[in-house]
Design a protein around this motif. Structure first.
Motif, mmCIF file in Angstrom:
data_model
loop_
_atom_site.group_PDB
_atom_site.id
_atom_site.type_symbol
_atom_site.label_atom_id
_atom_site.label_comp_id
_atom_site.label_asym_id
_atom_site.label_seq_id
_atom_site.Cartn_x
_atom_site.Cartn_y
_atom_site.Cartn_z
ATOM 1 N N ASN A 192 0.827 -1.205 0.000
ATOM 2 C CA ASN A 192 0.000 0.000 0.000
ATOM 3 C C ASN A 192 0.866 1.263 0.000
ATOM 4 O O ASN A 192 0.412 2.340 0.380
ATOM 5 C CB ASN A 192 -0.911 -0.004 1.232
ATOM 6 C CG ASN A 192 -2.224 0.721 1.000
ATOM 7 O OD1 ASN A 192 -2.877 0.512 -0.014
ATOM 8 N ND2 ASN A 192 -2.611 1.564 1.941
ATOM 9 N N LYS A 193 2.118 1.115 -0.432
ATOM 10 C CA LYS A 193 3.078 2.220 -0.338
ATOM 11 C C LYS A 193 2.626 3.468 -1.069
ATOM 12 O O LYS A 193 2.760 4.586 -0.561
ATOM 13 C CB LYS A 193 4.443 1.771 -0.861
ATOM 14 C CG LYS A 193 5.181 0.811 0.058
ATOM 15 C CD LYS A 193 6.578 0.512 -0.452
ATOM 16 C CE LYS A 193 7.329 -0.391 0.526
ATOM 17 N NZ LYS A 193 8.701 -0.703 0.046
ATOM 18 N N CYS A 194 2.094 3.307 -2.272
ATOM 19 C CA CYS A 194 1.699 4.485 -3.052
ATOM 20 C C CYS A 194 0.586 5.264 -2.361
ATOM 21 O O CYS A 194 0.604 6.500 -2.339
ATOM 22 C CB CYS A 194 1.284 4.074 -4.460
ATOM 23 S SG CYS A 194 -0.073 2.884 -4.528
ATOM 24 N N VAL A 195 -0.357 4.546 -1.784
ATOM 25 C CA VAL A 195 -1.456 5.192 -1.077
ATOM 26 C C VAL A 195 -0.936 5.912 0.162
ATOM 27 O O VAL A 195 -1.324 7.052 0.459
ATOM 28 C CB VAL A 195 -2.535 4.163 -0.678
ATOM 29 C CG1 VAL A 195 -3.647 4.826 0.126
ATOM 30 C CG2 VAL A 195 -3.112 3.483 -1.918
ATOM 31 N N ASP A 196 -0.027 5.263 0.866
ATOM 32 C CA ASP A 196 0.484 5.807 2.124
ATOM 33 C C ASP A 196 1.317 7.074 1.947
ATOM 34 O O ASP A 196 1.314 7.946 2.819
ATOM 35 C CB ASP A 196 1.319 4.750 2.857
ATOM 36 C CG ASP A 196 0.487 3.564 3.317
ATOM 37 O OD1 ASP A 196 -0.739 3.727 3.452
ATOM 38 O OD2 ASP A 196 1.063 2.477 3.531
ATOM 39 N N VAL A 197 2.042 7.176 0.828
ATOM 40 C CA VAL A 197 2.977 8.299 0.679
ATOM 41 C C VAL A 197 2.475 9.402 -0.252
ATOM 42 O O VAL A 197 3.166 10.413 -0.420
ATOM 43 C CB VAL A 197 4.365 7.827 0.185
ATOM 44 C CG1 VAL A 197 4.924 6.767 1.104
ATOM 45 C CG2 VAL A 197 4.302 7.317 -1.246
ATOM 46 N N GLN A 205 -7.899 5.378 -1.854
ATOM 47 C CA GLN A 205 -7.650 3.984 -1.509
ATOM 48 C C GLN A 205 -7.024 3.354 -2.738
ATOM 49 O O GLN A 205 -6.953 3.981 -3.792
ATOM 50 C CB GLN A 205 -8.955 3.273 -1.135
ATOM 51 C CG GLN A 205 -9.992 3.278 -2.235
ATOM 52 C CD GLN A 205 -11.300 2.644 -1.802
ATOM 53 O OE1 GLN A 205 -11.414 2.116 -0.713
ATOM 54 N NE2 GLN A 205 -12.305 2.687 -2.676
ATOM 55 N N GLY A 206 -6.546 2.138 -2.619
ATOM 56 C CA GLY A 206 -5.922 1.505 -3.755
ATOM 57 C C GLY A 206 -6.810 1.487 -4.977
ATOM 58 O O GLY A 206 -7.925 0.975 -4.933
ATOM 59 N N GLY A 207 -6.359 2.099 -6.076
ATOM 60 C CA GLY A 207 -7.122 2.106 -7.309
ATOM 61 C C GLY A 207 -8.153 3.209 -7.431
ATOM 62 O O GLY A 207 -8.846 3.292 -8.443
ATOM 63 N N GLN A 208 -8.259 4.067 -6.420
ATOM 64 C CA GLN A 208 -9.216 5.180 -6.501
ATOM 65 C C GLN A 208 -8.499 6.496 -6.259
ATOM 66 O O GLN A 208 -7.876 6.693 -5.224
ATOM 67 C CB GLN A 208 -10.356 5.024 -5.501
ATOM 68 C CG GLN A 208 -11.425 6.109 -5.662
ATOM 69 C CD GLN A 208 -12.618 5.889 -4.761
ATOM 70 O OE1 GLN A 208 -12.473 5.596 -3.586
ATOM 71 N NE2 GLN A 208 -13.823 6.013 -5.314
ATOM 72 N N LEU A 209 -8.592 7.373 -7.247
ATOM 73 C CA LEU A 209 -7.886 8.650 -7.211
ATOM 74 C C LEU A 209 -8.857 9.813 -7.200
ATOM 75 O O LEU A 209 -9.779 9.881 -8.013
ATOM 76 C CB LEU A 209 -6.986 8.772 -8.449
ATOM 77 C CG LEU A 209 -6.248 10.102 -8.639
ATOM 78 C CD1 LEU A 209 -5.094 10.215 -7.637
ATOM 79 C CD2 LEU A 209 -5.724 10.227 -10.067
#
Length: 377
Positions: A192-197, A205-209
């Motif tokens: 979940n690194k991309c979401v966290d940073v 959330q993952g996959g939702q921008l």
């Protein structure tokens, strides 16, 4: 016609013309993506740059008569810059995201797709093809995912096993019934690194921008940036790579296959102060060939001012005062006033006080007040 044989020939030809990955899928509707887009629209997460008609974005038959299949392509781009210039006091630099290094990717991909169309039509004269890159109706990511190019990552990019997410995507609708490839299974797992940073929390959330919070989107807007985003942008003057650079799938991925995609270090990582006074003609001549120039110089200049404030570059004070006093655009004058407050110092304070006495634009006056409050809290 033996379409299995033709498919193999197309795959082989694609390698000859510099397509790094190719996949085939049906021309059926993209129902999962349709539901996702409806949800995005309801939440107000759309950027406004995309095609507004969700039906056209997810129903190939609405944009192409009797479609039979879609061909997806991917081209890998560099993630590291050779001989990158250093940013130092008096010579602070901004950065364009990797997707804006080298020649505009729309131009590069359209060239490859045009060659692919010509090849297909040389084999089947009555073949119909319609290609699109990014600005077309279909969602590139959805097509690439279903065609087996890669999986849709939590960072909302297509991630390929070979090249990570450092790929440009394009597609071609055809009236030819090619056998579809298998979609790739999601491989993000529990990461979940991309979401966290994400600097602004745009990855809800993952996959939702939430595109309205995404720095890549914000750097392309033309108005005043909200204060909360100004302190997050740093020295980015176009785009943002954070959710890609932290992705484990991108570790060690750096490909230099295409000469057109090689960045000019002085363009990809330009000096900030010269951007403040660049003319329209100079901007087009110097930056017009990269994708990051598509919105014109105004967002780039505004972002350059914010970057100078980020660095607290006191050598830019005189340049910013000149902009604040002489530029006819309120967004640029006002952002310069705010930046002077961030940098601080007696010269900046005096300039803000003087401008306050003669400025008439309400938005600029608000920015002057912000600047003065930063200097004199």
């Amino acid at each position: 016609m033996d379409f299995d044989s033709l498919k193999k020939d197309i795959i082989e030809y694609s390698k000859q013309i510099g397509i790094d990955k190719i996949g085939f899928t049906t021309a059926n509707s993209f129902s999962t993506m349709k539901n996702r887009l409806i949800r995005q629209e309801m939440l107000g997460f759309q950027s406004g740059f995309e095609e507004s008609d969700i039906e056209k974005r997810t129903e190939p038959s609405l944009i192409f008569n009797e479609p039979k299949s879609i061909i997806a392509i991917a081209l890998a781009y560099p993630s590291r810059m050779k001989d990158a210039p250093q940013s130092k006091r008096g010579e602070r630099r901004g950065i364009f995201c990797r997707a804006s290094w080298g020649t505009d990717y729309h131009v590069v991909l359209r060239d490859r797709l045009a060659k692919l169309e010509e090849y297909i039509q040389s084999r089947i004269p009555n073949a119909r093809c319609e290609s699109m890159v990014d600005t077309g109706e279909l969602v590139d990511r959805a097509v690439a995912e279903r065609a087996g190019i890669g999986w849709s990552g939590k960072n909302c990019s297509v991630i390929t096993p070979e090249f990570g997410s450092y790929v440009y995507l394009g597609e071609m609708i055809t009236n030819l019934p090619f056998e579809p490839d298998e979609p790739m299974e999601d491989q993000c797992g529990t990461c979940n690194k991309c979401v966290d940073v994400c600097p602004t929390g745009a990855l809800v959330q993952g996959g939702q921008l939430d595109a309205q919070r995404c720095i890549a989107f914000l750097t392309q807007t033309k108005g005043f940036l909200a204060d909360e985003y100004r302190i997050k942008i740093g020295n980015r003057i176009y785009g943002c790579d954070t959710c890609q650079t932290v992705c484990p799938e991108n570790k060690g991925k750096d490909f230099h296959f295409h000469e057109e995609m090689e960045p000019d270090p002085e363009i990809a990582k330009p000096l900030l102060k010269p951007l403040l006074s660049i003319s329209n003609r100079e901007f087009k001549e110097k930056y017009g060939y990269i994708s990051g120039s598509w919105r014109g110089k105004k967002p780039i200049q505004r972002n350059a001012i914010i970057a100078l404030a980020h660095y607290k570059d006191d050598t830019a004070v005189e340049d910013l005062i000149k902009v604040m006093n002489e530029d006819v655009r309120p967004v640029i004058r006002g952002t310069a006033a705010w930046a002077l407050g961030k940098i601080g110092g007696r010269q900046a304070e005096e300039a803000l006080i003087q401008l306050k006495q003669r400025e008439t634009d309400e938005d600029v006056l608000k920015e002057i007040e912000k600047g003065l409050e930063l200097i004199l809290p």
